[in-house]
Write an enzyme that holds these catalytic residues in place. Structure first.
Site, PDB file in Angstrom:
ATOM      1  CD  GLN A 239       0.501  -0.663   3.234  1.00 34.03           C
ATOM      2  OE1 GLN A 239       0.939  -1.327   2.641  1.00 34.03           O
ATOM      3  NE2 GLN A 239       0.273  -0.756   4.602  1.00 34.03           N
TER       4      GLN A 239
ATOM      5  NE  ARG B 250      -5.159   1.380  13.895  1.00 34.82           N
ATOM      6  CZ  ARG B 250      -3.800   1.382  14.171  1.00 34.82           C
ATOM      7  NH1 ARG B 250      -2.806   0.827  13.582  1.00 34.82           N
ATOM      8  NH2 ARG B 250      -3.613   2.153  15.192  1.00 34.82           N
TER       9      ARG B 250
ATOM     10  CB  ALA C 113      -3.655  12.448   4.978  1.00 36.35           C
TER      11      ALA C 113
ATOM     12  N   GLY D 233      -7.357   2.817   1.814  1.00 35.92           N
ATOM     13  CA  GLY D 233      -7.105   1.364   1.404  1.00 35.92           C
ATOM     14  C   GLY D 233      -8.507   0.779   1.126  1.00 35.92           C
ATOM     15  CD  GLU D 234     -10.872  -1.063   5.202  1.00 31.81           C
ATOM     16  OE1 GLU D 234     -11.014  -2.244   5.755  1.00 31.81           O
ATOM     17  OE2 GLU D 234     -10.823   0.033   5.726  1.00 31.81           O
TER      18      GLU D 234
END
Ligand SMILES: Cc1cc2nc3c(=O)[nH]c(=O)nc-3n(C[C@H](O)[C@H](O)[C@H](O)COP(=O)(O)OP(=O)(O)OC[C@H]3O[C@@H](n4cnc5c(N)ncnc54)[C@H](O)[C@@H]3O)c2cc1C
Ligand code: FES
Ligand code: FES
Lengths: 284, 162, 760
Positions: C489, C530, C710, C714-715
């Site tokens: 990632q 997270r 920010a 990722g999801e």
């Protein structure tokens, strides 16, 4: 894998001796791709693999007869060799077309047409195409050679009519000018899945008339199957939409199994629709 | 003995020798006896391309190829692609396009791209998609991979002209 | 070196720090690790979905030359008296203990120096079972007398699960509730009430690096090298299992070949550590791709959703009943049940809400976290439900959503006020990019076309903590110690950018130390979007701390303010030579308030909101049901993207993965046996499957309390993607498909059912 012997016999006699009798679990090996998958999945454990790479020159090469009427293709020919062969592309473009969606370049570099036929998994793409081309197989075994029409070759799921110890040496493929051909691979999940239904078609047209036809179904049945009832509806006829629909309907009583790619009903339906469409397309 | 043999072959340009067992795969040979990590087994079924190796210039699945048969062959892995510290244009393109995430599939994609560009120096998106059909990337860096292939093709054209 | 000015590192698309290692094949993965004297373990697995183990005969396997030892639970118990583990419940035995609960469960392990020998020996083990009645379906299991576990055993790590301790006679591992207003009254007085049921299937993460762990336990020290997303958690859980202090357990994670939530908490580590402890040698177990299907998967789910709507289209009440099929072991399923239950009414402003969300045990492979943490399954239901109601009410689906949308400043159903969540802007961008208002040729020949839109949101696991250490060397070069796992990632790169931003350094010159719990400080786990927010904040604080210390040093050395002497020179002045370090630390735990157990209400449930919107255009072959997604758009609100290219890669990667879960992937079982557990039969998206037009974009927004604005990325694009496609298909064919995956056959059947019902 432990305890696996590997042999590269330099002659057929040696190969036959290594392959042994009926009881032997030694296996002939082409590219080994299907064998490796089965061994890794622990589906079976051969005592030895006998590579046919060096056993006899007749297992190699792609030859067009001098009269240009037939190809003789060695069983150890890789898919990649077939894919990139100019004479094949010219005379049997359906083969070249089929290669593009068959496995992937790495498998095509290794897998052989002999191993592909002997494996007899009904989902394979090339067997129905060979069958639609009226191909036959030259086998060789301890008892000598035989010519087996492909139509008589497959015996069921992963089963062939090869005799014990017998090997596929060559595939003979007639070149029949004037035929229009196509292989339709229908996948229902990802594009790189096995086909749910495969249809190999050949159509000989004179003006409006269909003078001859081959329709072979694969993947949905336990072996590649000529759909003769459908063929006979078309042979010698004008391919009107109605007639094409009748031919597609004539596939109704074929026994199809359900699996993760679709229910039996649905695959039967896909066959009807795609057969009709391909016929329509080819006849135009 | 036919369940063990010595194989002599060229590995990334170097003469190499190993004792292999009948059932040993090429990827096992490379990892266990040569400590090469670039070809790695994932699906184990010839589908994902993580184990890609070039044998006599042809791409093969290292997970399905028996090491036995590399005797006499010229074997090339991702480790042999860069020239010292100078990356191959395909490797550079993959970095510039960000054509990987976890990187586990990357050696396979790079080697296959090498082969793709040797056959199709200026591939269309369609050709790329078909040629790389046997390479799976679960991080799904696919859009960036297509970009990287085009970029590599352009770099190689420039090099060819120079 | 170019001078780096403040603000210049944020929004910079630098390539991943580890790029060269990855393109040259040199990147280290646990996959490759070998230790001297190491044994390889191969797992003998159950063939029964639910059975008592009568006998496991390992004698023939043990006698095979080269086999070191064959291990069952009885052997493990000689070194670990209570060999059970799990993040939420201590319900999973290291090896099957007296009974097996799913087909594929580990029963014994063969250890050998040669993995091929261990593999061979597996075929010589024989197990005898007494079959027990099994339960597979979540609804059936919820009320079945056939129990997967006799008693619930919540782990101490989650205090809010303690009330479940000792509960018997049920397969329901956890029931989560949220209550707001009075739904019954609202339904009774509603103009319209709609009720639908949706189902999603079991799917798997399929990381390309299959699960692998090496454990070396000797002389009172345990060292684990493991493909894990949560090294700190592994250390704590292994220490608990062994009864050792944390400082005797060391967990190292090199590069990780994909995780997607699967490699969280504790997986192979418990087994491999036990084995190494038992035989006092390093042990490695690497799963095959096929075995991964038995490790952890994503929850299938049944969702009953009911809404009350006024004539004008205002939703006044919603009732959600969500059943999560957790498989045989809870893993983190109870948390999925709570967190996804929490947002299961969707991003809508509804007065009266009732949510019940149940974690259910069944005799299937265990289910845990997978990219989205349950949110994609719930969004499939609530967003298809929205379109189905809009269709019935003859409302425009976009206007209907707008009318009911949850906006910043309004409380979500659980009471937390929505902030910095750009739902509407995300939807608008998704509409714009798909060309929502552009004409669409709806019919051509057999083809019908349609468009769909969907939105979704998720809460973030809370409360969780991240700790970071920044170390500036005597020459001014800098190292960052974090336990965040970079699995592709790009967290190493983004964290280095944050340090670079604070300390005016070139991020490409900063070294990020991979997780090693002896060295890198605590992090709760690389999960649930997270890292950028939590670890990013900890890293920012650590860098600021270092910066303060540098300024302090300058003051101590009597430097005039603003003299801006480089650190190296300051340290040289202080120590008289190149020596010393500046160490900055940072730790971050966001604000959180535990929800009321009866009503689910809280002031602060989540540190931020993940927001996604998707739109799709499809083409359907009306004769066969075969379809193409011709255009797919994924929009997410990620706050300020620190590295836009990495963000885009996350959005598109998550999108393609979810696309697989929507149209292709499905674990198929027959009598509890998985029938397609390999990549030959369980297909994942390839290059050819990707939609031809595929757009991924972040909205312009700002997460006020995130590092430089920010938040996680990722999801977000997993959430709304499936219903966007489902709604597009319904738009084309006139009927909704309630179950995932949407296959050509499902579409065909839907078209047929409509025809039979006399539709168009
Ligand atoms: C990743 C992957 C994807 C694939 N995708 C496709 C696909 O899309 N379409 C498709 O059609 N196929 C596909 N295949 C299957 C592939 O076509 C077969 O694996 C291949 O054709 C087998 O050839 P082989 O030479 O490797 O056979 P081998 O593995 O060498 O042999 C297969 C069988 O044939 C026997 N045999 C081999 N040669 C002879 C001979 N000359 N005489 C008698 N018996 C012999 C062997 O003993 C064995 O039983 C795929 C395979 C892989 C690994
Ligand atoms: S590991 Fe060989 S192709 Fe996947
Ligand atoms: S980059 Fe992770 S699998 Fe391709």
């Amino acid at each position: 894998m432990i305890g696996l012997d590997i042999h590269e016999p330099q002659s057929l006699e040696e190969a036959f001796a290594l392959l042994g009798d009926d009881e032997s679990t030694a296996r002939p090996m082409g590219g080994g791709t299907a064998l490796m998958l089965m061994m890794k999945a622990r589906l079976f454990k051969p005592s030895a693999l006998v590579s046919l790479a060096k056993a006899d020159p007749r297992f190699h090469g792609i030859h067009l007869s001098s009269d240009g009427k037939a190809f003789t293709i060695g069983a150890m020919t890789t898919f990649a060799a077939l894919e990139h062969h100019d004479a094949i592309a010219k005379h049997l473009p359906v083969i070249t077309q089929t290669m593009v969606t068959l496995a992937n370049p790495r498998v095509r570099n290794v897998a052989t047409i002999g191993g592909n036929l002997a494996h007899a998994d009904p989902h394979l793409d090339l067997p129905p195409v060979w069958l639609s081309l009226d191909s036959s197989i030259r086998t060789i075994g301890p008892a000598g050679e035989r010519i087996v029409p492909l139509a008589d070759f497959f015996a069921g799921y992963y089963e062939t009519n090869l005799l014990p110890g017998e090997l596929i040496m060559q595939v003979h493929v007639p070149v029949s000018p004037g035929w229009r051909r196509r292989y339709v691979k229908i996948t229902t999940r990802s594009a790189h899945d096995w086909p749910a239904v495969g249809i190999a078609l050949g159509l000989q047209m004179q003006a409006e008339l269909c003078t001859d036809v081959r329709i072979v179904l694969s993947a949905a049945t336990d072996r590649p199957l000529r759909l003769e009832a459908a063929e006979s509806i078309l042979r010698g006829q004008k391919l009107t939409p109605g007639r094409i629909a009748d031919a597609a309907q004539a596939t109704g009583d074929i026994h199809i199994e359900s699996d993760s790619r679709g229910s039996a009903d649905y695959k039967a339906h896909l066959l009807k629709v795609h057969l009709a469409r391909a016929l329509q397309d080819l006849s135009e | 003995m036919s369940n063990q043999r010595i194989v002599n072959f060229t590995l990334n340009g170097e003469k190499s020798t190993a004792i292999v067992r009948g059932g040993e795969t090429l990827v096992e040979l490379l990892q266990n006896k040569f400590d090469l990590k670039g070809a790695r087994e994932s699906c184990g079924q010839g589908l994902c391309g993580c184990c890609t190796v070039l044998v006599n210039g042809s791409a093969v699945a290292g997970c399905l190829m028996l090491a036995w048969f590399v005797d006499g062959a010229d074997v090339q892995t991702i480790e042999g692609l860069a020239n010292g510290n100078n990356l191959d244009p395909v490797q550079e393109a993959f970095i510039e396009a960000g054509a990987f995430q976890c990187g586990f599939c990357t050696s396979g994609f790079i080697l296959m791209t090498k082969k793709l560009l040797s056959e199709h120096p200026d591939p269309s998106d369609e050709e790329i998609r078909h040629y790389l059909i046997g390479n799976l990337c679960r991080c799904s860096a696919y859009p960036e991979i297509i970009e990287a292939v085009h970029l590599a093709a352009a770099k190689m054209r420039v090099l060819a002209r120079a | 070196m170019a001078t780096i000015t403040a603000g210049s590192q944020i929004g910079r698309s630098i390539p991943r720090l580890e790029s060269r290692d990855k393109v040259t094949g040199r990147a280290e993965y646990t996959h490759h690790l070998k230790l001297p004297g190491m044994l390889y373990g191969k797992i003998f697995r159950s063939t029964m979905p639910h059975a008592k183990i009568r006998k496991v005969d390992t004698s023939a396997a043990a006698a095979l030359p080269g086999v070191y030892r064959v291990v069952t639970i009885d052997d493990i118990r000689t070194v670990i008296p209570h060999p059970y583990y799990g993040p939420a419940f201590h319900d999973q035995p290291v090896l099957a203990d007296g009974k097996v609960r799913f087909a594929g469960e580990p029963v014994a392990v063969v250890l050998a120096s040669d993995p091929a020998v261990a593999e061979e020996a597996l075929g010589l083990i024989e197990a005898e079972y007494e079959e027990l009645p099994a339960v597979y379906d979540e609804l059936e299991a919820a009320s079945s007398p056939h129990l997967v576990h006799d008693e619930l055993k919540p782990a101490a790590t989650f205090p809010d699960l303690q009330h479940l301790k000792g509960r018997r006679g049920t397969n329901i591992a956890l029931d989560y509730k949220m209550r707001r207003g009075n739904v019954d009254a609202a339904f009774a007085s509603a103009d319209h009430v709609f009720e639908h049921e949706f189902r999603t299937q079991q799917v798997m993460h399929v990381p390309m690096e299959p699960f692998v762990t090496v454990a070396d336990v000797a002389n009172g020290q345990a060292t684990l090298h493991t493909a894990s997303q949560g090294p700190s958690f592994v250390r704590i859980e292994i220490a608990r299992l062994l009864g050792w202090p944390e400082n005797r357990v060391r967990v190292k994670v090199p590069h990780l070949g994909g995780g997607f939530g699967g490699k969280l908490y504790i997986k192979l580590e418990a087994l491999v550590t036990s084995l190494s402890l038992l035989v006092a040698r390093p042990v490695k177990i690497s799963l095959t791709m096929e075995e991964q299907f038995f490790m952890v998967t994503r929850h299938p789910c049944t969702f009953r959703i009911k809404s009350a709507v006024t004539k004008a289209g205002k939703i006044t009440a919603r009732k959600c009943e969500v059943w999560w099929n957790g498989g045989a072991y809870a893993d983190i399923g109870p948390r999925v049940t709570q967190k996804a239950g929490f947002t299961s009414a969707g991003p809508y402003d509804i007065e009266n809400v009732w949510i019940d969300s149940f974690a259910v045990y069944t005799n299937r492979p265990p289910c845990g976290a997978l990219r989205g943490f349950g949110a994609p399954q719930t969004a499939w239901a609530y967003e298809c439900h929205m379109d189905m109601m809009a269709r019935e009410l003859d409302l425009d689906p976009v206007a209907f959503r707008r009318m009911n949308m949850l906006r910043n400043g309004r409380p979500q159903a659980g009471g937390t006020v929505m902030e910095d969540a750009d739902i509407e802007a995300s939807m608008d961008l998704a509409l714009e990019r798909i060309g929502w208002n552009a004409p669409l040729e709806r019919v051509s020949g057999n083809i019908r076309r349609g468009r769909g839109i969907a939105i979704g949101f998720k809460g973030i696991t809370a409360p969780t903590t991240s700790v970071a250490i920044v170390n500036v060397y005597a020459d001014g070069s800098c190292v960052l110690y974090i336990s965040t796992v970079d699995m592709g990632q790009g967290s190493d790169t983004v964290m280095a950018q944050i340090v670079g931003e604070v300390l005016n350094l070139d991020p490409e010159k900063i070294k990020v130390i991979h997780p090693d719990t002896d060295v890198t400080p605590y992090d709760m786990g690389t999960l649930g979007s997270r890292s950028t927010y939590h670890m990013g904040t900890a890293v920012r604080l650590a860098a600021e701390d270092a910066k303060n210390k540098i300024e302090e040093l300058a003051r101590d050395l009597d430097m005039p303010p603003g003299s801006n002497l480089p650190v190296a020179e300051l340290l040289r002045k202080k120590y008289g030579m190149q020596a010393g370090n500046i160490i900055g630390t940072g730790s971050f735990m966001p604000d959180y308030q535990k929800p009321d157990p009866e009503t689910g209400q809280t002031r602060k449930a989540t540190p931020f909101w993940g927001v996604g919107a998707s739109s799709a255009e499809v083409e359907i072959d009306m004769e066969t049901g075969e379809f193409k997604v011709t255009k797919l758009v994924n929009i997410a609100d990620v706050g300020v993207p620190i590295n836009p290219k990495l963000v885009e890669a996350q959005l598109s990667g998550a999108g393609i993965m979810q696309y697989g879960f929507t149209t292709i992937e499905n674990m198929i079982f027959r009598d509890g046996q998985l029938t397609n557990g390999s990549l030959a039969d369980y297909k994942i998206p390839s290059l050819l499957d990707m939609p031809k037009v595929f757009i991924n974009e972040a909205t312009r927004s700002n997460q006020k309390d995130g590092p430089f604005g920010a938040k996680g990325a990722g999801e977000s694009t997993t959430i709304a993607l499936s219903p966007a496609i489902g709604n597009a298909i319904a738009d084309a064919i006139g009927v909704h498909i309630p179950d995932l995956p949407v296959t050509p056959e499902a579409v065909y059947r839907a078209i047929q059912s409509l025809k039979n019902a006399g539709g168009h």
